[in-house]
Write an enzyme that holds these catalytic residues in place. Structure first.
Site, PDB file in Angstrom:
ATOM      1  N   ASP A 113       0.878  -1.165   0.000  1.00 20.38           N
ATOM      2  CA  ASP A 113       0.000   0.000   0.000  1.00 20.38           C
ATOM      3  C   ASP A 113       0.922   1.223   0.000  1.00 20.38           C
ATOM      4  O   ASP A 113       1.518   1.544   1.029  1.00 20.38           O
ATOM      5  CB  ASP A 113      -0.894  -0.005   1.245  1.00 20.38           C
ATOM      6  CG  ASP A 113      -1.892   1.148   1.240  1.00 20.38           C
ATOM      7  OD1 ASP A 113      -1.945   1.887   0.243  1.00 20.38           O
ATOM      8  OD2 ASP A 113      -2.618   1.308   2.240  1.00 20.38           O
ATOM      9  N   THR A 148      -2.056  -1.102  -3.824  1.00 22.44           N
ATOM     10  CA  THR A 148      -3.392  -0.578  -3.507  1.00 22.44           C
ATOM     11  C   THR A 148      -3.347   0.943  -3.306  1.00 22.44           C
ATOM     12  O   THR A 148      -3.664   1.440  -2.223  1.00 22.44           O
ATOM     13  CB  THR A 148      -3.959  -1.256  -2.245  1.00 22.44           C
ATOM     14  OG1 THR A 148      -3.053  -1.022  -1.142  1.00 22.44           O
ATOM     15  CG2 THR A 148      -4.138  -2.749  -2.444  1.00 22.44           C
ATOM     16  N   GLU A 153      -2.334   8.742  -5.252  1.00 25.77           N
ATOM     17  CA  GLU A 153      -1.077   7.975  -5.225  1.00 25.77           C
ATOM     18  C   GLU A 153      -0.794   7.324  -6.571  1.00 25.77           C
ATOM     19  O   GLU A 153       0.365   7.273  -7.010  1.00 25.77           O
ATOM     20  CB  GLU A 153      -1.140   6.935  -4.102  1.00 25.77           C
ATOM     21  CG  GLU A 153      -1.097   7.578  -2.718  1.00 25.77           C
ATOM     22  CD  GLU A 153      -1.688   6.719  -1.616  1.00 25.77           C
ATOM     23  OE1 GLU A 153      -1.507   7.088  -0.442  1.00 25.77           O
ATOM     24  OE2 GLU A 153      -2.339   5.688  -1.912  1.00 25.77           O
ATOM     25  N   VAL A 226     -19.448   7.062   3.250  1.00 25.59           N
ATOM     26  CA  VAL A 226     -19.786   7.105   4.678  1.00 25.59           C
ATOM     27  C   VAL A 226     -19.335   8.445   5.243  1.00 25.59           C
ATOM     28  O   VAL A 226     -18.348   9.028   4.792  1.00 25.59           O
ATOM     29  CB  VAL A 226     -19.145   5.935   5.461  1.00 25.59           C
ATOM     30  CG1 VAL A 226     -19.783   4.619   5.069  1.00 25.59           C
ATOM     31  CG2 VAL A 226     -17.637   5.876   5.242  1.00 25.59           C
ATOM     32  N   PRO A 228     -18.401   9.663   8.665  1.00 29.71           N
ATOM     33  CA  PRO A 228     -17.214   9.937   9.491  1.00 29.71           C
ATOM     34  C   PRO A 228     -15.926   9.574   8.742  1.00 29.71           C
ATOM     35  O   PRO A 228     -15.931   8.770   7.818  1.00 29.71           O
ATOM     36  CB  PRO A 228     -17.392   9.017  10.710  1.00 29.71           C
ATOM     37  CG  PRO A 228     -18.771   8.469  10.618  1.00 29.71           C
ATOM     38  CD  PRO A 228     -19.182   8.551   9.191  1.00 29.71           C
ATOM     39  N   GLY A 234      -7.450   1.747   5.013  1.00 29.64           N
ATOM     40  CA  GLY A 234      -6.525   1.331   3.954  1.00 29.64           C
ATOM     41  C   GLY A 234      -5.703   0.125   4.358  1.00 29.64           C
ATOM     42  O   GLY A 234      -5.449  -0.777   3.549  1.00 29.64           O
ATOM     43  N   ASP A 235      -5.301   0.090   5.636  1.00 30.83           N
ATOM     44  CA  ASP A 235      -4.523  -1.044   6.159  1.00 30.83           C
ATOM     45  C   ASP A 235      -5.373  -2.312   6.175  1.00 30.83           C
ATOM     46  O   ASP A 235      -4.900  -3.398   5.827  1.00 30.83           O
ATOM     47  CB  ASP A 235      -4.026  -0.730   7.572  1.00 30.83           C
ATOM     48  CG  ASP A 235      -3.305   0.612   7.638  1.00 30.83           C
ATOM     49  OD1 ASP A 235      -2.529   0.906   6.714  1.00 30.83           O
ATOM     50  OD2 ASP A 235      -3.525   1.355   8.603  1.00 30.83           O
TER      51      ASP A 235
END
EC number: 2.7.1.35
Length: 312
Positions: A113, A148, A153, A226, A228, A234-235
């Site tokens: 990632d 990912t 990125e 969503v 919040p 991502g992890d």
């Protein structure tokens, strides 16, 4: 799962909450993987809280840990998983370790990632030092098998902007040519066919046929946005994608449907619990918005598919 499948995960660690290794280890273990964790940092909690304390692992300390594994001949892995890194020399040491592990096991899969930044209100900005970008471009991504990135990125790595789905897949082709066979753009600001309430993710998997030619599967997913802001998603995504691509190596559609559906179950449960704890009309705190991972164990293990991927 047949036989033992072992993952070396080099990520951050928090005492309280779920980011980095804390977000990756539990789902991987639930899905049957052995996980050896190197904690690149050890913090009291993630940095979205008002306060945090802790320690940062240096590249020399990472090297010493790896040398300890090597001395005991237990540096044998099927997967390596890496996430957020702030330090160029630390990232360089990660590269050296992955190279050595790949020399030992040519079938090792490296899931990366490439955490570097994101877009807010249409503007992208890096939240790691800029000198990490050439290391990711020239050394990390060419070694990776699965990456990912988010849209920003992917743009940084490829040197190209994305304004449409076609441009996104052109960028993914650039990334394929750099090395990885599987590229998943985990989030984008591209307009979703389902409307402005949905977030679009895109996936591309390059597969080699027995005759040496390649075929590419491309998919699109739309997830309801969503409210919040969650930390650690991502992890969690990268860890579950590792697991589900292992179980479905030639079917990115199924692997992504299971990954994203499990994510949705975790997020919806977290929202319900956070709102209940905060009380009517109150904004949940960072502590209340920590991912409800343990409570979502069954959804992680066997997710009901709530997000379908479209094959393009």
């Amino acid at each position: 799962m047949e036989g033992e499948c072992r993952v070396l995960s080099i990520q951050s660690h928090v005492v309280r909450g779920y980011v980095g290794n804390r977000a990756a280890m539990f789902p991987l273990q639930v899905l049957g993987f052995e996980v050896d964790a190197v904690n690149s940092v050890q913090f009291s909690n993630h940095t979205g809280y008002a306060h945090w304390k802790g320690q940062v692992l240096t590249s020399q300390e990472l090297h010493a840990l790896y040398e300890g594994l090597k001395a005991n001949n237990v540096n044998k892995y099927d997967y390596v998983l890496t996430g957020y890194t702030r330090d160029k020399s630390f990232l360089g040491m990660v590269v050296d370790i992955v190279q050595e592990l790949k020399q030992q096991n040519s079938r090792l899969v490296y899931v990366c990632d490439p955490v570097m930044g994101d877009k807010w209100n249409g503007e992208g900005s890096m939240y790691v030092p800029q000198d990490l970008l050439p290391v990711y471009r020239e050394k990390v991504v060419p070694m990776a098998d699965i990456i990912t990135p988010n849209q920003f990125e992917a743009e940084l790595l490829s040197g190209r902007k994305i304004h449409s789905q076609e441009e996104a897949f052109a960028v993914m082709d650039v990334l394929h040519r750099m090395g990885p066979d599987t590229v998943v753009i985990t989030s984008s600001d591209l307009p979703s066919p389902k409307g402005s309430d949905y977030l679009m993710a895109l996936g591309s998997q390059r597969m080699r046929k027995p005759d040496g030619s390649t075929v590419t599967q491309r998919i699109r997913m739309e997830m309801r946005k969503v409210d919040p802001v969650f930390v650690g998603t991502g992890d969690l995504f990268a860890a579950m994608l590792l697991a589900w691509t292992h179980k479905h190596p030639d079917n990115l559609k199924v692997a992504c449907e299971k990954t994203v559906s499990a994510m949705q179950h975790v997020l919806q449960r977290t929202i319900r619990c956070a709102k209940a704890e905060a009380g009517e009309g109150q904004k949940p705190s960072p502590a209340q918005l920590e991912l409800r991972m343990v409570q979502s164990r069954k959804d992680i293990e066997d997710p009901e598919i709530v997000v379908q991927a479209t094959v393009l």
